[in-house]
Design a protein around this motif. Sequence first.
Motif, short mmCIF file in Angstrom:
data_model
loop_
_atom_site.label_atom_id
_atom_site.label_comp_id
_atom_site.label_asym_id
_atom_site.label_seq_id
_atom_site.Cartn_x
_atom_site.Cartn_y
_atom_site.Cartn_z
N ASP A 76 0.82 -1.21 0.00
CA ASP A 76 0.00 0.00 0.00
C ASP A 76 0.86 1.27 0.00
N ASP A 77 2.17 1.09 -0.08
CA ASP A 77 3.08 2.23 -0.04
C ASP A 77 2.80 3.15 1.16
N SER A 78 2.34 2.56 2.25
CA SER A 78 2.01 3.37 3.43
C SER A 78 3.23 4.04 4.05
N TYR A 79 4.41 3.53 3.73
CA TYR A 79 5.62 4.17 4.23
C TYR A 79 5.64 5.64 3.77
N HIS A 80 5.15 5.87 2.55
CA HIS A 80 5.09 7.24 2.03
C HIS A 80 3.71 7.87 2.18
N ARG A 81 2.67 7.03 2.15
CA ARG A 81 1.31 7.56 2.09
C ARG A 81 0.60 7.58 3.44
N VAL A 93 13.96 4.52 12.70
CA VAL A 93 13.35 4.98 13.96
C VAL A 93 12.54 6.26 13.69
N ASP A 94 13.12 7.18 12.91
CA ASP A 94 12.45 8.45 12.63
C ASP A 94 11.10 8.25 11.94
N TYR A 95 11.05 7.26 11.04
CA TYR A 95 9.78 7.02 10.35
C TYR A 95 8.66 6.76 11.36
N TYR A 96 8.92 5.89 12.34
CA TYR A 96 7.86 5.57 13.31
C TYR A 96 7.56 6.74 14.24
N LYS A 97 8.56 7.57 14.51
CA LYS A 97 8.29 8.78 15.31
C LYS A 97 7.37 9.73 14.54
N ARG A 98 7.65 9.87 13.24
CA ARG A 98 6.77 10.73 12.41
C ARG A 98 5.36 10.16 12.37
N LEU A 99 5.27 8.84 12.21
CA LEU A 99 3.95 8.20 12.15
C LEU A 99 3.16 8.44 13.43
N VAL A 100 3.75 8.16 14.58
CA VAL A 100 2.98 8.31 15.83
C VAL A 100 2.70 9.78 16.14
N ASP A 101 3.59 10.66 15.76
CA ASP A 101 3.30 12.08 15.97
C ASP A 101 2.12 12.53 15.12
N GLY A 103 13.03 -3.39 23.59
CA GLY A 103 13.32 -2.40 24.62
C GLY A 103 13.83 -1.11 24.01
N TYR A 104 14.72 -1.23 23.02
CA TYR A 104 15.26 -0.04 22.37
C TYR A 104 14.13 0.76 21.70
N MET A 105 13.31 0.09 20.93
CA MET A 105 12.25 0.79 20.17
C MET A 105 11.21 1.40 21.11
#
Length: 453
Positions: A61-66, A104-112, A154-156
Amino acid sequence: AGAQGSTAKRAFPIGFVWGTATAAYQVEGAVKVDGRGESIWDVYAHTPGRIVHGDTADVADDSYHRYPEDIALMRGLGVGAYRFSVAWPRIFPDGTGRPNAKGVDYYKRLVDALRTAGIEPYCTLYHWDLPEALQRKGGWQNRDTAKAFADYAGYMAGQLDGRVQHFMTMNEISTFIGNGYGSASMAPGLGLKGQALEQARHYALLGHGLAVQAIRAATHAKTRVGSAEGINAAMPAFDEPEHVAAARKAAVEENAGYLTAMHTGRYTDLYLKTLGADAPKFTTEEMRIIGSKTDFQGLNIYTGDYYIAADNERGYEAVPFPSSYPNMQSSWIQFAPGAIYWGPKLMAEALGISDIYITENGTSSTAAPDTQGRVLDTDRVMFLQQYLGELQRGIADGAPVRGYFLWSLLDNFEWSRGYSERFGITWVDFATQKRTPKLSSRFYHDVIAGNAI
Ligand code: GBH
């Protein structure tokens, strides 16, 4: 107030969590972007003959970008929560070692972005995409993988601390071990049997327990930790005390290698006796870790199994489905709304679980765009109407279910079925990535708006 129908609606509790769910490998695509490492599913999907039509999840679904568009869809639905998963190989491309900041930054952007939209993120740390580098060292057959998972988890969790309140360690140990290491219909497709298979299952459980401890150590005190396990929910053939008691026993014994072990810190006598020489080797200390206390239990419920009381050692007998029993498009989804009434109730009673989320429920459907471009998936609407009705009834009868995540927000890469089975309440045209809400989206929107079915 919700949309008014002609029938009186039955309310869900105030504060009930309504959400949708996806998993990284099934929606993200972008498999070679920003330093992501290879996972066992990349290898499996690119092996000829493994996936229907030779489909891969390279784009999905290209959700990484969309993801902003996907969040807009969720806002339209009115959901208050989103269950997503983190791709381990985006964080540690080789499974261990140095973290990859871009992942890591991708998931921070997503949750923000989710939080800005008023949607609470529920994070699963492992939805089957094991780093291929770890598979080369034996994957879940290697005890070190359990430790590597806990280090990553734990890290994530530490990286997302303050942004995410609910973490799930793993999705469906029963499936990634049973189908990936056992039957070979999923990655890595090993086809193990006997003791080797049981030992891998044990190390996956150990990974869960170690991760619970690692997440707690890395996050603030209010963080809630659980897992999302798949159950073929035990249902009495009909509501009669001796059959209900039989189904409750079945709930414990048929999940002995998963939920029962995780909530009691032991394998049942019957489980070990049945496995005999195939039983996993384990220590008291490992069982203590596996039984690490969690704050909630996620249950993925699509269907169930019927039980009747029986005069045998187990006290129950499974009743096979007659060939005339109705099922949905996916042949493994027998239409059994009672599963979502009995499953949480009996599990909670038998294992003393106080907070349950339905972390997945839904169905595939063959419904496709009509001449006007509408997707009128009445089979899915019927399915959801009946299952949600039974969920409401179960909660009214005391089942401690706090939320519900519909699988899935989008049509996506359905593992070995590729794109041939669509579970989304949103149609995805995989050629253009255009998203179109189906009739079931409208239905779910109205349920959420009214907090009632
Ligand atoms: C869930 O599994 C998964 O968590 C989710 O990722 C998935 O998209 C969703 O359900 C819908 O399938 O390949 O013929 O051997 C549900 C439990 C167990 C159902 C394995 C399919 C494999 C059938 N799954 N089973 S087959």
